[in-house]
Design an enzyme around this catalytic site. Structure first.
Site, PDB file in Angstrom:
ATOM      1  N   LYS A 141       0.882  -1.307  -0.076  1.00 24.92           N
ATOM      2  CA  LYS A 141       0.186   0.010   0.220  1.00 24.92           C
ATOM      3  C   LYS A 141       0.843   1.182  -0.028  1.00 24.92           C
ATOM      4  CE  LYS A 141      -4.474  -1.458   1.657  1.00 24.92           C
ATOM      5  NZ  LYS A 141      -5.637  -1.176   2.531  1.00 24.92           N
TER       6      LYS A 141
ATOM      7  N   LYS B 180      -7.502 -12.624 -11.303  1.00 28.31           N
ATOM      8  CA  LYS B 180      -8.753 -12.726 -10.315  1.00 28.31           C
ATOM      9  C   LYS B 180      -9.748 -11.591 -10.573  1.00 28.31           C
ATOM     10  CE  LYS B 180      -8.979 -13.593  -5.835  1.00 28.31           C
ATOM     11  NZ  LYS B 180      -8.590 -13.654  -4.436  1.00 28.31           N
TER      12      LYS B 180
ATOM     13  N   LYS C 213     -12.479  -5.344  -8.987  1.00 28.89           N
ATOM     14  CA  LYS C 213     -13.138  -3.988  -9.381  1.00 28.89           C
ATOM     15  C   LYS C 213     -12.171  -3.300 -10.091  1.00 28.89           C
ATOM     16  CE  LYS C 213     -11.946  -2.001  -4.931  1.00 28.89           C
ATOM     17  NZ  LYS C 213     -11.263  -2.633  -4.062  1.00 28.89           N
TER      18      LYS C 213
END
Ligand code: TRP
Length: 337
Positions: free
Chosen positions: A119, A201, A204
């Protein structure tokens, strides 16, 4: 009798970040299987809004997503009568225990967390303290409820391991305060891949290859019509994950929503082209998601109901959390008010 059964049940707790819209991969891979758990376990689930702000959120979006996700989980079968569903920021003990446990988490440990590394690489302009100390808060989320199991995806295993280290460290100093929680591998349901790039996978971040739970039927139908099939010559519906990843992914989805086996599906579409098959998968998915979307929409429009769910959930969670926090405050030497 009720009280008796809950007492002997083991406890489970998991948090869900309200950071994106739920999709078919989340549903078939995980959520779908959660509703059955409450028979066996005393389950706590919360919307992790405190965690969500470790990356910048638009306040209106965060509010919307928090409620939408709660409504969608209920619509997917998480019964608020059988599970404790709440919003993390409603239970102030999370932030409080998070601080205490931060003092029992080492800089070196936090530096090794792969989610932090990922992140902070992704949000280089906002590598904040919260992003770094996030695992201490997650440990607090868990330990407040003294759960036996923490069902999370493999990407969260490292955080559960860290929580276990914190338990050992804390209990080592103060005696048996926290129960040692265990990572509970969420036995993956179907592994749903991206419709346009079946080597990835479903996510979004590739919206054209992703079917969202709240999506309109005509959009779902379009996405399945455009789904990638394979450029092999046999042109038939046959399961072969390695050589026919596109078709196999669609078969997996179809199997998951209809309960049919692969052989049965091969027979059903024997001699028919990919077009017919893709349309059929799209329709089956639409019919699976329709009641979920309708129910979630209904719940979202029933503000009083939704409020009563998260208010009751927070009340119940607070009672449990407060007990643990009192004990911790006493152990570390804080003066009771
Ligand atoms: N960190 C988890 C995730 O990103 C969400 C989470 C927060 C969580 N607190 C938790 C999961 C406590 C399990 C238990 O998915």
């Amino acid at each position: 009798m009720e009280a008796n059964t809950t007492e002997t049940k083991k406890t489970m707790l998991s948090g869900i970040q309200p950071s994106g819209d739920l999709h078919l991969g989340n549903y078939l891979g995980a959520i779908k299987n959660w509703s059955g758990r409450s028979d066996e376990f005393d389950c706590f689930y919360f919307m992790a809004d405190l965690h969500a702000i470790t990356v910048r959120q638009n306040p209106a979006d965060l509010r919307r997503r928090t409620l939408e996700q709660l409504a969608q989980y209920i619509a997917c079968g998480l019964d608020p009568e059988k599970n404790t569903l709440f919003i993390q920021s409603h239970v102030h003990q999370h932030a409080e225990l998070g601080w205490v446990l931060g003092c029992f988490t080492m800089f070196g440990e936090l530096s090794r967390m792969t989610q932090f590394k990922d992140k902070s690489a992704k949000h280089q302009d906002n590598i904040n303290g919260g992003l770094f100390t996030y695992p201490s808060l997650m440990a607090a989320d868990i330990l407040l409820y003294q759960p036996d199991f923490v069902p999370v995806g493999a990407d969260q295993k490292q955080h559960v391991e860290l929580t276990r280290n914190i338990v050992q460290r804390f209990n080592g100093v103060y005696g048996d305060v926290f129960k040692m929680p265990e990572f509970y591998s969420t036995k993956e349901g179907a592994r749903v891949m991206c419709l346009t790039a079946p080597e990835n996978k479903m996510s979004k971040s590739a919206p054209e290859g992703c079917v969202f739970l709240m999506e309109k039927p005509e959009d779902i139908a379009r996405k399945f019509k455009r789904a990638i099939t394979d450029s092999d010559t046999e042109h038939c519906v046959r399961f072969d994950a390695e050589n026919k990843p596109g078709v196999s992914n669609l078969m997996n989805i179809y199997a998951a929503v209809t309960g049919k086996g692969m052989d049965e599906i091969e027979t059903e579409f024997d001699g028919q082209g990919y077009g017919t098959f893709k349309t059929a998968v799209g329709e089956a998915v639409i019919e699976t998601l329709r009641p979920i979307r309708e129910e979630a929409t209904r719940i979202l429009s029933d503000k009083a109901y939704l409020e009563s769910v998260y208010r009751n959930g927070a009340e119940k969670a607070s009672r449990v959390a407060e007990k643990t926090l009192r004990k911790v405050y006493k152990k570390v030497g804080f003066i009771p008010r």
